[in-house]
Design a protein around this motif. Structure first.
Motif, PDB file in Angstrom:
ATOM      1  N   GLN A 181      45.268  29.755  34.434  1.00  0.00           N
ATOM      2  CA  GLN A 181      45.463  30.293  35.788  1.00  0.00           C
ATOM      3  C   GLN A 181      44.654  31.574  35.985  1.00  0.00           C
ATOM      4  O   GLN A 181      44.015  31.776  37.015  1.00  0.00           O
ATOM      5  CB  GLN A 181      46.941  30.574  36.046  1.00  0.00           C
ATOM      6  CG  GLN A 181      47.806  29.339  36.173  1.00  0.00           C
ATOM      7  CD  GLN A 181      49.284  29.688  36.241  1.00  0.00           C
ATOM      8  OE1 GLN A 181      49.655  30.847  36.170  1.00  0.00           O
ATOM      9  NE2 GLN A 181      50.122  28.659  36.348  1.00  0.00           N
ATOM     10  N   LEU A 182      44.705  32.456  34.973  1.00  0.00           N
ATOM     11  CA  LEU A 182      43.960  33.705  35.070  1.00  0.00           C
ATOM     12  C   LEU A 182      42.453  33.462  35.121  1.00  0.00           C
ATOM     13  O   LEU A 182      41.738  34.115  35.882  1.00  0.00           O
ATOM     14  CB  LEU A 182      44.309  34.633  33.907  1.00  0.00           C
ATOM     15  CG  LEU A 182      45.726  35.227  33.938  1.00  0.00           C
ATOM     16  CD1 LEU A 182      45.998  36.001  32.660  1.00  0.00           C
ATOM     17  CD2 LEU A 182      45.893  36.130  35.149  1.00  0.00           C
ATOM     18  N   GLU A 183      41.976  32.515  34.306  1.00  0.00           N
ATOM     19  CA  GLU A 183      40.543  32.195  34.338  1.00  0.00           C
ATOM     20  C   GLU A 183      40.145  31.648  35.702  1.00  0.00           C
ATOM     21  O   GLU A 183      39.098  32.019  36.249  1.00  0.00           O
ATOM     22  CB  GLU A 183      40.196  31.195  33.232  1.00  0.00           C
ATOM     23  CG  GLU A 183      40.148  31.816  31.845  1.00  0.00           C
ATOM     24  CD  GLU A 183      39.851  30.790  30.764  1.00  0.00           C
ATOM     25  OE1 GLU A 183      39.823  29.568  31.076  1.00  0.00           O
ATOM     26  OE2 GLU A 183      39.639  31.197  29.613  1.00  0.00           O
ATOM     27  N   ALA A 184      40.980  30.765  36.262  1.00  0.00           N
ATOM     28  CA  ALA A 184      40.682  30.216  37.584  1.00  0.00           C
ATOM     29  C   ALA A 184      40.712  31.321  38.637  1.00  0.00           C
ATOM     30  O   ALA A 184      39.859  31.367  39.531  1.00  0.00           O
ATOM     31  CB  ALA A 184      41.676  29.113  37.937  1.00  0.00           C
ATOM     32  N   SER A 185      41.707  32.211  38.508  1.00  0.00           N
ATOM     33  CA  SER A 185      41.797  33.330  39.462  1.00  0.00           C
ATOM     34  C   SER A 185      40.593  34.248  39.338  1.00  0.00           C
ATOM     35  O   SER A 185      40.017  34.672  40.340  1.00  0.00           O
ATOM     36  CB  SER A 185      43.089  34.102  39.208  1.00  0.00           C
ATOM     37  OG  SER A 185      43.163  35.220  40.042  1.00  0.00           O
ATOM     38  N   ILE A 186      40.191  34.542  38.095  1.00  0.00           N
ATOM     39  CA  ILE A 186      39.016  35.392  37.884  1.00  0.00           C
ATOM     40  C   ILE A 186      37.772  34.721  38.447  1.00  0.00           C
ATOM     41  O   ILE A 186      36.943  35.366  39.099  1.00  0.00           O
ATOM     42  CB  ILE A 186      38.843  35.705  36.380  1.00  0.00           C
ATOM     43  CG1 ILE A 186      39.936  36.673  35.923  1.00  0.00           C
ATOM     44  CG2 ILE A 186      37.471  36.263  36.075  1.00  0.00           C
ATOM     45  CD1 ILE A 186      39.994  36.875  34.428  1.00  0.00           C
ATOM     46  N   VAL A 239      37.970  34.981  42.241  1.00  0.00           N
ATOM     47  CA  VAL A 239      37.678  36.355  42.678  1.00  0.00           C
ATOM     48  C   VAL A 239      36.198  36.658  42.495  1.00  0.00           C
ATOM     49  O   VAL A 239      35.555  37.269  43.358  1.00  0.00           O
ATOM     50  CB  VAL A 239      38.557  37.360  41.905  1.00  0.00           C
ATOM     51  CG1 VAL A 239      38.078  38.778  42.120  1.00  0.00           C
ATOM     52  CG2 VAL A 239      40.006  37.224  42.327  1.00  0.00           C
ATOM     53  N   SER A 240      35.635  36.193  41.366  1.00  0.00           N
ATOM     54  CA  SER A 240      34.219  36.421  41.104  1.00  0.00           C
ATOM     55  C   SER A 240      33.349  35.735  42.152  1.00  0.00           C
ATOM     56  O   SER A 240      32.381  36.322  42.652  1.00  0.00           O
ATOM     57  CB  SER A 240      33.874  35.907  39.709  1.00  0.00           C
ATOM     58  OG  SER A 240      32.495  36.026  39.467  1.00  0.00           O
ATOM     59  N   ALA A 295      33.721  37.621  45.375  1.00  0.00           N
ATOM     60  CA  ALA A 295      32.995  38.887  45.297  1.00  0.00           C
ATOM     61  C   ALA A 295      31.491  38.645  45.394  1.00  0.00           C
ATOM     62  O   ALA A 295      30.777  39.392  46.074  1.00  0.00           O
ATOM     63  CB  ALA A 295      33.328  39.603  43.988  1.00  0.00           C
ATOM     64  N   GLU A 296      31.023  37.589  44.735  1.00  0.00           N
ATOM     65  CA  GLU A 296      29.587  37.271  44.804  1.00  0.00           C
ATOM     66  C   GLU A 296      29.193  36.902  46.232  1.00  0.00           C
ATOM     67  O   GLU A 296      28.151  37.346  46.728  1.00  0.00           O
ATOM     68  CB  GLU A 296      29.277  36.124  43.847  1.00  0.00           C
ATOM     69  CG  GLU A 296      27.794  35.833  43.712  1.00  0.00           C
ATOM     70  CD  GLU A 296      27.516  34.761  42.670  1.00  0.00           C
ATOM     71  OE1 GLU A 296      26.426  34.179  42.737  1.00  0.00           O
ATOM     72  OE2 GLU A 296      28.376  34.513  41.808  1.00  0.00           O
ATOM     73  N   SER A 297      30.043  36.128  46.903  1.00  0.00           N
ATOM     74  CA  SER A 297      29.765  35.783  48.306  1.00  0.00           C
ATOM     75  C   SER A 297      29.759  37.032  49.177  1.00  0.00           C
ATOM     76  O   SER A 297      28.906  37.181  50.061  1.00  0.00           O
ATOM     77  CB  SER A 297      30.812  34.795  48.830  1.00  0.00           C
ATOM     78  OG  SER A 297      30.771  33.601  48.108  1.00  0.00           O
ATOM     79  N   ALA A 298      30.712  37.938  48.915  1.00  0.00           N
ATOM     80  CA  ALA A 298      30.767  39.180  49.692  1.00  0.00           C
ATOM     81  C   ALA A 298      29.521  40.026  49.439  1.00  0.00           C
ATOM     82  O   ALA A 298      28.964  40.627  50.370  1.00  0.00           O
ATOM     83  CB  ALA A 298      32.020  39.966  49.341  1.00  0.00           C
TER      84      ALA A 298
END
Length: 195
Positions: free
Chosen positions: A79-84, A87-88, A91-94
């Motif tokens: 779950q944490l890997e998927a969340s990271i 988010v990554s 963030a890259e899109s942003a």
């Protein structure tokens, strides 16, 4: 090993978890239902320990709890890997969107700079034209003033000359009388009525 129930079997939890396995079954339903393990008395190290079915059941319960804890930890890690990753990616899109906006603003600023330079150039040309027009206007004013002075002087001269001509040759002047006499004395001239 005859104390281990025959229904026990070993199954792999997940392919990416290597050789970790859980021995299913073997724990007493009562112990699992309560969700706790019964603690055994600590044996004296000098005395030989006799293993009982209860020892095997406790060991199996501990293994099963450890396997479930590992399963929970692996799920949480996933779950944490998927969340990271999510988010990554966001963030890259942003960052990409922000970079695109920065490029847009830079292009807009460059366009404004070019427009500003063009307007400044036009303003300089217009200022030069205005200064030239002001110079020409001053020259025309100076010419107009000079022409007005010359006209006033010429008018004064003309009026003075007219006065002198009238006084010299007008009625009642000596020249006027002389002209009248000369005209009367001319041969073949008819007598003009005397004024």
């Amino acid at each position: 090993m005859s104390n281990v129930p025959s229904a026990s079997r070993t199954t792999a939890l997940r392919p990416d978890r290597g050789i970790i396995s859980v021995i299913e079954g073997g724990a007493s339903e009562a112990a699992m239902g309560q969700g706790r393990l019964e603690l055994l008395a600590t044996p004296d190290p000098a005395e030989p320990v006799a293993l009982t079915p209860r020892h095997y059941q406790t060991a199996l319960s501990l293994l099963e709890c450890a396997a479930k804890a590992l399963e929970i930890l692996y799920d949480r890690r996933d779950q944490l890997e998927a969340s990271i990753e999510d988010v990554s990616m966001r963030a890259e899109s942003a960052v990409v969107a922000a970079q695109a906006k920065v490029l847009d603003w830079q292009k807009l600023a460059a366009g404004f700079k070019n427009d500003n330079q063009e307007l400044e150039r036009r303003l300089a040309v217009m200022q030069q034209r205005a200064e030239l027009a002001e110079t020409q206007l001053e020259a025309e004013r100076a010419r107009a003033d000079a022409a007005e002075r010359q006209a006033a002087e010429a008018l004064g001269l003309s009026q003075g000359l007219h006065s002198k001509i009238i006084s010299a040759f007008g009625r009642g002047s000596t020249a006027h009388r002389a002209l009248l006499v000369a005209v009367d004395d001319a041969p073949g001239a008819s007598k003009a009525p005397s004024a």
